[in-house]
Design a protein around this motif. Structure first.
Motif, PDB file in Angstrom:
ATOM      1  N   GLU A 160      97.283  28.056  -3.102  1.00  0.00           N
ATOM      2  CA  GLU A 160      98.042  26.811  -2.992  1.00  0.00           C
ATOM      3  C   GLU A 160      99.015  26.757  -4.162  1.00  0.00           C
ATOM      4  OE1 GLU A 160      97.512  22.006  -2.437  1.00  0.00           O
ATOM      5  OE2 GLU A 160      95.742  23.279  -2.527  1.00  0.00           O
ATOM      6  N   LEU A 161     100.300  26.685  -3.832  1.00  0.00           N
ATOM      7  CA  LEU A 161     101.352  26.680  -4.850  1.00  0.00           C
ATOM      8  C   LEU A 161     101.770  25.259  -5.202  1.00  0.00           C
ATOM      9  CD1 LEU A 161     103.639  29.522  -3.428  1.00  0.00           C
ATOM     10  CD2 LEU A 161     101.824  29.700  -5.151  1.00  0.00           C
ATOM     11  N   GLU A 162     102.193  25.084  -6.441  1.00  0.00           N
ATOM     12  CA  GLU A 162     102.778  23.828  -6.899  1.00  0.00           C
ATOM     13  C   GLU A 162     104.214  24.104  -7.337  1.00  0.00           C
ATOM     14  OE1 GLU A 162     100.362  22.149  -9.983  1.00  0.00           O
ATOM     15  OE2 GLU A 162      98.554  22.275  -8.776  1.00  0.00           O
ATOM     16  N   ASN A 163     105.091  23.157  -7.085  1.00  0.00           N
ATOM     17  CA  ASN A 163     106.504  23.231  -7.482  1.00  0.00           C
ATOM     18  C   ASN A 163     107.251  24.376  -6.806  1.00  0.00           C
ATOM     19  OD1 ASN A 163     106.126  21.059  -9.314  1.00  0.00           O
ATOM     20  ND2 ASN A 163     105.276  22.495 -10.786  1.00  0.00           N
ATOM     21  N   ALA A 164     106.772  24.822  -5.662  1.00  0.00           N
ATOM     22  CA  ALA A 164     107.454  25.874  -4.899  1.00  0.00           C
ATOM     23  C   ALA A 164     108.289  25.225  -3.812  1.00  0.00           C
ATOM     24  CB  ALA A 164     106.440  26.820  -4.265  1.00  0.00           C
ATOM     25  N   THR A 165     109.278  25.954  -3.344  1.00  0.00           N
ATOM     26  CA  THR A 165     110.065  25.477  -2.210  1.00  0.00           C
ATOM     27  C   THR A 165     109.235  25.632  -0.942  1.00  0.00           C
ATOM     28  OG1 THR A 165     110.990  27.647  -1.744  1.00  0.00           O
ATOM     29  CG2 THR A 165     112.191  26.263  -3.347  1.00  0.00           C
ATOM     30  N   GLN A 166     109.719  25.075   0.155  1.00  0.00           N
ATOM     31  CA  GLN A 166     109.043  25.201   1.446  1.00  0.00           C
ATOM     32  C   GLN A 166     109.312  26.561   2.091  1.00  0.00           C
ATOM     33  OE1 GLN A 166     106.853  23.100   2.804  1.00  0.00           O
ATOM     34  NE2 GLN A 166     107.017  21.690   1.104  1.00  0.00           N
ATOM     35  N   GLU A 205      94.015  30.739 -11.999  1.00  0.00           N
ATOM     36  CA  GLU A 205      95.222  29.935 -12.167  1.00  0.00           C
ATOM     37  C   GLU A 205      96.444  30.833 -12.050  1.00  0.00           C
ATOM     38  OE1 GLU A 205      97.290  26.866 -15.353  1.00  0.00           O
ATOM     39  OE2 GLU A 205      95.337  27.742 -15.820  1.00  0.00           O
ATOM     40  N   LEU A 206      97.380  30.442 -11.198  1.00  0.00           N
ATOM     41  CA  LEU A 206      98.660  31.152 -11.067  1.00  0.00           C
ATOM     42  C   LEU A 206      99.624  30.579 -12.090  1.00  0.00           C
ATOM     43  CD1 LEU A 206      98.859  31.194  -7.190  1.00  0.00           C
ATOM     44  CD2 LEU A 206      98.746  33.219  -8.656  1.00  0.00           C
ATOM     45  N   PHE A 207     100.223  31.464 -12.876  1.00  0.00           N
ATOM     46  CA  PHE A 207     101.123  31.046 -13.943  1.00  0.00           C
ATOM     47  C   PHE A 207     102.578  31.272 -13.543  1.00  0.00           C
ATOM     48  CE2 PHE A 207      97.120  32.256 -15.906  1.00  0.00           C
ATOM     49  CZ  PHE A 207      96.837  31.116 -16.641  1.00  0.00           C
ATOM     50  N   SER A 220     110.518  30.007 -13.084  1.00  0.00           N
ATOM     51  CA  SER A 220     110.517  29.482 -11.717  1.00  0.00           C
ATOM     52  C   SER A 220     109.930  28.077 -11.636  1.00  0.00           C
ATOM     53  CB  SER A 220     109.705  30.400 -10.805  1.00  0.00           C
ATOM     54  OG  SER A 220     108.321  30.327 -11.140  1.00  0.00           O
ATOM     55  N   GLY A 221     109.018  27.740 -12.542  1.00  0.00           N
ATOM     56  CA  GLY A 221     108.327  26.462 -12.465  1.00  0.00           C
ATOM     57  C   GLY A 221     107.199  26.456 -11.445  1.00  0.00           C
ATOM     58  N   VAL A 222     107.039  27.557 -10.705  1.00  0.00           N
ATOM     59  CA  VAL A 222     106.002  27.654  -9.678  1.00  0.00           C
ATOM     60  C   VAL A 222     104.680  28.021 -10.342  1.00  0.00           C
ATOM     61  CG1 VAL A 222     105.236  28.873  -7.600  1.00  0.00           C
ATOM     62  CG2 VAL A 222     107.666  28.352  -7.923  1.00  0.00           C
ATOM     63  N   SER A 223     103.631  27.305  -9.994  1.00  0.00           N
ATOM     64  CA  SER A 223     102.288  27.606 -10.469  1.00  0.00           C
ATOM     65  C   SER A 223     101.335  27.362  -9.308  1.00  0.00           C
ATOM     66  CB  SER A 223     101.941  26.737 -11.681  1.00  0.00           C
ATOM     67  OG  SER A 223     101.978  25.371 -11.325  1.00  0.00           O
ATOM     68  N   GLY A 224     100.052  27.332  -9.572  1.00  0.00           N
ATOM     69  CA  GLY A 224      99.109  27.055  -8.499  1.00  0.00           C
ATOM     70  C   GLY A 224      97.745  27.631  -8.766  1.00  0.00           C
ATOM     71  N   ILE A 225      97.020  27.840  -7.686  1.00  0.00           N
ATOM     72  CA  ILE A 225      95.664  28.357  -7.766  1.00  0.00           C
ATOM     73  C   ILE A 225      95.439  29.365  -6.656  1.00  0.00           C
ATOM     74  CG2 ILE A 225      94.598  26.571  -6.343  1.00  0.00           C
ATOM     75  CD1 ILE A 225      92.358  26.674  -8.621  1.00  0.00           C
ATOM     76  N   ALA A 226      94.690  30.396  -6.973  1.00  0.00           N
ATOM     77  CA  ALA A 226      94.251  31.382  -5.986  1.00  0.00           C
ATOM     78  C   ALA A 226      92.733  31.359  -6.008  1.00  0.00           C
ATOM     79  CB  ALA A 226      94.776  32.773  -6.319  1.00  0.00           C
ATOM     80  N   ALA A 227      92.118  30.942  -4.902  1.00  0.00           N
ATOM     81  CA  ALA A 227      90.667  30.861  -4.797  1.00  0.00           C
ATOM     82  C   ALA A 227      90.164  32.053  -3.990  1.00  0.00           C
ATOM     83  CB  ALA A 227      90.260  29.562  -4.123  1.00  0.00           C
TER      84      ALA A 227
END
Length: 162
Positions: free
Chosen positions: A79-85, A51-53, A58-65
């Motif tokens: 795959e990032l969540e709440n990140a900009t493009q 899990e990316l914290f 920043s509010g950016v989180s996600g997962i690294a598989a």
């Protein structure tokens, strides 16, 4: 294993062609077995997810598989969540988050909130396998941009994750 690689490749191909600001579009791919949508990456019992914290508010989180390949290498899928493009550099560093070591492996940048890198070597040229990555003394950082090294998300990996 090859079936999952095919799904992952198809998933990424759809994302690269259809990159948009709508987060709902990021999680849709076509399942070649029945033609229906896949709502997430197919599960592989041998993969290891970290899990990316969010860091620095920043509010950016996600997962690294970390996914093992048949040749012993690893595919690192982010795959990032709440990140900009925007483009977000991704790097595996030596040491734990608290130690803040130098860059060990430069991964492909996260574009449209996604990155996929087949890892076979450290940046210094030393070979590394999936098994060695699972024992690696390191952490993964996601940066704001190529010109701003502010860390927006991170996680300890390998030996530091346990």
């Amino acid at each position: 294993m090859k079936k999952y690689s095919l799904y992952l490749t198809l998933f990424l191909a759809v994302l690269l062609v259809a990159c948009s600001d709508d987060d709902a579009d990021l999680n849709v791919a076509i399942n070649p077995d029945n033609g229906g949508p896949i709502s997430e990456i197919p599960s592989d019992p041998e993969r290891v997810d970290y899990e990316l914290f969010s860091v620095n508010d920043s509010g950016v989180s996600g997962i690294a598989a970390f996914i093992p390949n048949d040749d012993g290498s690893a595919t690192v899928y982010i795959e990032l969540e709440n990140a900009t493009q925007d483009i977000h550099p991704a790097r595996i560093h030596f040491g734990s988050i608290e130690e803040s070591g130098s860059v060990a492996i430069s991964l492909n940048d996260c574009e449209c909130k996604i990155s996929e890198t087949v890892v076979t070597r450290l940046d210094n040229g030393a070979a590394i396998t999936f098994v060695q990555l699972m024992q690696f003394d390191g952490h993964l950082n996601i940066n704001m941009s190529s010109s701003d090294n502010t860390v927006v998300a991170n996680t300890n990996i390998g030996a530091n994750a346990f």
